[in-house]
Enzyme design. Structure first.
Site, PDB file in Angstrom:
ATOM      1  N   TYR A   1      59.388 -43.193 -85.864  1.00 13.68           N
ATOM      2  CA  TYR A   1      60.125 -43.293 -84.600  1.00 13.68           C
ATOM      3  C   TYR A   1      60.057 -44.728 -84.090  1.00 13.68           C
ATOM      4  CZ  TYR A   1      55.320 -42.804 -82.844  1.00 13.68           C
ATOM      5  OH  TYR A   1      53.976 -42.944 -82.622  1.00 13.68           O
TER       6      TYR A   1
ATOM      7  N   SER B   1      44.387 -47.065 -78.960  1.00 15.42           N
ATOM      8  CA  SER B   1      45.147 -46.811 -80.191  1.00 15.42           C
ATOM      9  C   SER B   1      46.564 -46.319 -79.907  1.00 15.42           C
ATOM     10  CB  SER B   1      44.411 -45.786 -81.065  1.00 15.42           C
ATOM     11  OG  SER B   1      44.298 -44.543 -80.398  1.00 15.42           O
ATOM     12  N   GLY B   2      46.890 -46.070 -78.650  1.00 15.81           N
ATOM     13  CA  GLY B   2      48.277 -45.763 -78.326  1.00 15.81           C
ATOM     14  C   GLY B   2      48.550 -44.392 -77.752  1.00 15.81           C
TER      15      GLY B   2
ATOM     16  N   HIS C   1      53.343 -40.097 -70.647  1.00 18.30           N
ATOM     17  CA  HIS C   1      54.574 -40.863 -70.418  1.00 18.30           C
ATOM     18  C   HIS C   1      55.797 -39.956 -70.302  1.00 18.30           C
ATOM     19  CE1 HIS C   1      56.062 -40.268 -74.544  1.00 18.30           C
ATOM     20  NE2 HIS C   1      54.828 -40.542 -74.974  1.00 18.30           N
TER      21      HIS C   1
ATOM     22  N   CYS D   1      50.768 -38.130 -77.928  1.00 16.29           N
ATOM     23  CA  CYS D   1      50.841 -38.436 -76.510  1.00 16.29           C
ATOM     24  C   CYS D   1      51.108 -37.161 -75.707  1.00 16.29           C
ATOM     25  CB  CYS D   1      51.947 -39.451 -76.231  1.00 16.29           C
ATOM     26  SG  CYS D   1      51.569 -41.116 -76.826  1.00 16.29           S
TER      27      CYS D   1
END
Length: 421
Positions: free
Chosen positions: A309, A322-323, A327, A345
């Site tokens: 993505y 690490s992300g 959101h 996420c």
């Protein structure tokens, strides 16, 4: 040993009863109240290892020692420098000797107050002052505290970064004793050595809401090791706001937000799908970014594969380096509240993500439950400190097992601090 004679005082007290039945006590003595008598000069009753001549400086690498002479005994010794740093010490059970157990600082001014008692119970006092010589070492152990000054959530740990590694346990004890954390209101807390160059400090439980936390180092000038002395460190002050907790339930696909223990909002969400499960456990908000470009290559997913993505993401609240974020995910609105379809996420619709972004601050708590993912790492990927139970956390302190009292025992006042130097 010679000392001035002291006269024993006989005190007589008579209870006077008035006609109304109220009682008062009248005391008289032959030569005044004995409690007001000044202690005698104990100079002839003790020996002191420090310099007593004007202009002579003490070697900061040598311990202090006070010994009793003759028929007296030492009952108390305090040694403190001009900045308020106390020197730890041990007093023999029979009062014959006191010696320091923590190092002196270089180029410092010390005041030593000694209290004695003779065989008759009379009290003696002696005060010595001296300076220590300057350090010849050019290598200093500097400390940088984190985070930056400001207001944070109740999950924010304190960090201490060292500019040189400290591996030896005794040297770690010296460093840790010098790092002071004062909290109002008081809480129990401890340092944890993450590695040779970093420590984290956290309370047993989260910080209280609306607390004030001040951090400083007493290490300057103190010998840590051969050719290494403590350097300067900038003090830190932070405060906490309300206790804000976001509980992310990967099984029900809901995030519930609490403020000071009361539920204020529930949001439909999606978390990590099979193979990309969201980490379980407690995380802490690290930062907030209005826009983030998220690309699969940064998390090890090759471009062009079925899971790759490259997306513009808005209202992104980071919880791991690490992300992992909370959101806006408008592309998965149909699954939010029903299924887990993300790559790790926590996604929600744009308006909810904006509300969450605006509501939370760094240090606020985000706890994930009922995910099939691994538990959040304690260190290195954000602040997973709260996933270490308190008993294990205390083993990360160099002072564990050294006889240092628990912080809660040391501080009867509304503050928290490890043992002072």
């Amino acid at each position: 040993m010679s000392k001035l004679p002291r006269t024993r005082t006989v005190v007589g007290c008579t209870l006077l009863v008035t006609a109304l039945g109220a009682g008062v006590t009248a005391c008289s003595s032959s030569d005044g109240n004995p409690l007001s008598a000044k202690p005698y000069d104990a100079a002839g009753q003790i020996s002191f290892s420090g310099p007593t001549e004007n202009g002579k400086r003490a070697d900061p690498d040598k311990p202090l020692e006070v010994t009793a002479n003759g028929d007296g005994r030492i009952i108390d010794v305090t040694a403190v420098d001009a900045t308020g740093r106390y020197v730890a010490g041990e007093l023999a059970a029979d009062g014959s000797r006191w010696h320091s157990t923590s190092p002196l600082a270089a180029d410092a001014h010390y005041t030593v107050r000694i209290s004695t008692e003779d065989d008759d119970g009379a009290q003696g006092r002696k005060v010595f002052t001296f300076d220590t010589s300057k350090s010849t070492s050019k290598k200093t152990l500097d400390v940088t505290f984190g985070p930056k000054a400001g207001e944070y959530g109740v999950g924010q740990p304190i960090t201490a970064d060292l500019n040189h590694p400290v591996k030896d346990k005794v040297q770690r004890e010296i460093v840790e004793r010098a790092l002071r954390v004062d909290s109002v209101p008081a809480v129990e807390g401890a340092w944890y050595w993450v590695d040779d160059k970093q420590l984290h400090f956290r309370p047993k439980d989260y910080w209280p809401a609306h607390a004030t936390i001040q951090v400083h180092s007493n290490l300057e000038g103190v010998k840590v090791g051969d050719r290494l002395r403590g350097g300067k460190a900038k003090a830190l002050k932070i405060t906490t706001g309300d206790r804000v907790e976001a509980i992310t339930d990967a099984a029900t696909h809901q995030m519930t937000i609490y403020k000071n223990g009361a539920q204020i909002k529930q949001l439909p969400i999606t978390t990590g799908k099979p193979g990309f499960e969201t980490r379980n456990g407690v995380k802490v908000v690290l930062e907030k970014q209005y826009f983030v470009r998220m690309r699969s290559e940064t998390v090890g997913i090759a471009q062009g594969t079925s899971d790759s993505y490259d997306l513009p993401v808005y209202w992104a609240t980071r919880v791991t380096w690490s992300g992992e974020y909370v959101h806006a995910a408008p592309w998965s609105v149909g699954s939010q509240g029903y299924a887990n379809v993300s790559h790790g996420c926590t996604g929600m619709n744009t308006s909810n993500a904006e509300w969450f972004y605006d509501y939370v601050r760094p240090g606020d708590i985000v706890r994930v439950v009922n995910s099939n993912g691994a538990t959040m790492e304690p260190f290195g990927n954000g602040f997973g400190d709260w996933n270490v139970d308190w008993t294990k956390w205390r083993t990360g302190s160099a002072l564990t097992g050294t006889g240092t009292p628990d912080v809660a025992t040391q501080q009867a006042s509304a503050r928290l601090q490890p043992t002072a130097v």
